[in-house]
Write a protein that holds these residues in place. Structure first.
Motif, mmCIF file in Angstrom:
data_model
loop_
_atom_site.group_PDB
_atom_site.id
_atom_site.type_symbol
_atom_site.label_atom_id
_atom_site.label_comp_id
_atom_site.label_asym_id
_atom_site.label_seq_id
_atom_site.Cartn_x
_atom_site.Cartn_y
_atom_site.Cartn_z
ATOM 1 N N UNK A 11 0.828 -1.209 0.000
ATOM 2 C CA UNK A 11 0.000 0.000 0.000
ATOM 3 C C UNK A 11 0.864 1.261 0.000
ATOM 4 N N UNK A 12 1.872 1.287 0.865
ATOM 5 C CA UNK A 12 2.718 2.478 0.967
ATOM 6 C C UNK A 12 3.541 2.703 -0.299
ATOM 7 N N UNK A 13 3.959 1.636 -0.955
ATOM 8 C CA UNK A 13 4.754 1.742 -2.183
ATOM 9 C C UNK A 13 3.927 2.063 -3.423
ATOM 10 N N UNK A 14 2.621 1.891 -3.365
ATOM 11 C CA UNK A 14 1.774 1.980 -4.562
ATOM 12 C C UNK A 14 2.062 3.196 -5.450
ATOM 13 N N UNK A 15 2.193 4.392 -4.905
ATOM 14 C CA UNK A 15 2.427 5.537 -5.804
ATOM 15 C C UNK A 15 3.865 5.657 -6.311
ATOM 16 N N UNK A 17 6.427 2.815 -6.622
ATOM 17 C CA UNK A 17 7.171 1.646 -7.064
ATOM 18 C C UNK A 17 7.823 0.992 -5.855
ATOM 19 N N UNK A 18 8.634 -0.004 -6.099
ATOM 20 C CA UNK A 18 9.219 -0.810 -5.023
ATOM 21 C C UNK A 18 10.419 -0.098 -4.385
ATOM 22 N N UNK A 19 10.142 0.780 -3.425
ATOM 23 C CA UNK A 19 11.204 1.509 -2.721
ATOM 24 C C UNK A 19 11.312 1.013 -1.287
ATOM 25 N N UNK A 20 10.204 1.036 -0.570
ATOM 26 C CA UNK A 20 10.177 0.561 0.809
ATOM 27 C C UNK A 20 10.146 -0.965 0.802
ATOM 28 N N UNK A 21 10.974 -1.593 1.632
ATOM 29 C CA UNK A 21 10.978 -3.052 1.720
ATOM 30 C C UNK A 21 10.327 -3.500 3.024
ATOM 31 N N UNK A 22 9.867 -4.739 3.035
ATOM 32 C CA UNK A 22 9.289 -5.317 4.252
ATOM 33 C C UNK A 22 10.343 -5.368 5.349
ATOM 34 N N UNK A 23 11.581 -5.648 4.976
ATOM 35 C CA UNK A 23 12.660 -5.714 5.957
ATOM 36 C C UNK A 23 12.908 -4.360 6.609
ATOM 37 N N UNK A 35 15.564 5.612 11.512
ATOM 38 C CA UNK A 35 17.009 5.625 11.257
ATOM 39 C C UNK A 35 17.600 4.226 11.211
ATOM 40 N N UNK A 36 16.865 3.215 11.648
ATOM 41 C CA UNK A 36 17.353 1.834 11.647
ATOM 42 C C UNK A 36 17.116 1.125 10.320
ATOM 43 N N UNK A 37 16.542 1.827 9.362
ATOM 44 C CA UNK A 37 16.260 1.223 8.069
ATOM 45 C C UNK A 37 17.536 1.150 7.239
ATOM 46 N N UNK A 38 17.754 0.022 6.576
ATOM 47 C CA UNK A 38 18.956 -0.176 5.747
ATOM 48 C C UNK A 38 18.936 0.718 4.510
ATOM 49 N N UNK A 39 17.747 1.034 4.023
ATOM 50 C CA UNK A 39 17.590 1.867 2.827
ATOM 51 C C UNK A 39 16.859 3.156 3.207
ATOM 52 N N UNK A 40 17.595 4.197 3.530
ATOM 53 C CA UNK A 40 16.964 5.441 3.992
ATOM 54 C C UNK A 40 15.963 6.047 3.009
ATOM 55 N N UNK A 41 16.079 5.721 1.723
ATOM 56 C CA UNK A 41 15.134 6.281 0.752
ATOM 57 C C UNK A 41 13.700 5.852 1.046
ATOM 58 N N UNK A 42 13.528 4.742 1.720
ATOM 59 C CA UNK A 42 12.187 4.287 2.061
ATOM 60 C C UNK A 42 11.623 4.912 3.324
ATOM 61 N N UNK A 43 12.463 5.622 4.069
ATOM 62 C CA UNK A 43 11.999 6.141 5.355
ATOM 63 C C UNK A 43 10.929 7.217 5.215
ATOM 64 N N UNK A 44 11.008 8.026 4.178
ATOM 65 C CA UNK A 44 9.964 9.040 3.980
ATOM 66 C C UNK A 44 8.632 8.380 3.628
ATOM 67 N N UNK A 45 8.696 7.302 2.876
ATOM 68 C CA UNK A 45 7.475 6.568 2.543
ATOM 69 C C UNK A 45 6.908 5.922 3.804
ATOM 70 N N UNK A 46 7.785 5.308 4.593
ATOM 71 C CA UNK A 46 7.341 4.656 5.831
ATOM 72 C C UNK A 46 6.752 5.666 6.807
ATOM 73 N N UNK A 47 7.305 6.866 6.845
ATOM 74 C CA UNK A 47 6.824 7.891 7.777
ATOM 75 C C UNK A 47 5.367 8.254 7.501
ATOM 76 N N UNK A 48 4.930 8.061 6.280
ATOM 77 C CA UNK A 48 3.545 8.382 5.920
ATOM 78 C C UNK A 48 2.560 7.297 6.349
#
Length: 98
Positions: A11-15, A17-23, A35-48
């Motif tokens: 759901x969060x990745x829908x707009x 593409x595959x940026x945020x990972x389950x991990x 800050x514990x996310x391995x891929x910081x690019x997904x953190x803004x998506x996760x924050x939403x």
């Protein structure tokens, strides 16, 4: 992983593409910090997630990965510090449970 995390990530990745990972979402929920996310690019998506997901979905995700309600609240506060809007539905839920 059961089902709450993959559904939330999809759901969060829908707009975007595959940026945020389950991990990465799992790591954030367990640590109570983006800050514990391995891929910081997904953190803004996760924050939403507080805007995009219902409180029940958020609770299911944190329970699924063994996180805590206090950690989830910490993520909410971190999302506010990033400039995201307050979410009354989450705030009411957190007030009742904390």
């Amino acid at each position: 992983m059961n089902s709450a995390i993959p559904v939330a990530v999809a759901h969060l990745n829908a707009p975007y593409g595959q940026i945020l990972t389950a991990e990465d979402l799992t790591a954030a929920l367990r640590a109570g910090s983006f800050t514990k996310m391995a891929h910081p690019s997904g953190s803004d998506i996760a924050a939403a997630m507080f805007i995009e997901l219902e409180p029940e979905q958020l609770l299911a995700c944190v329970n699924e990965v063994g996180g805590t309600l206090r950690g989830l609240q910490g993520l909410y506060e971190e999302s506010l510090s990033r400039g995201l809007a307050r979410v009354p539905g989450w705030e009411q839920t957190a007030e009742q449970l904390l």
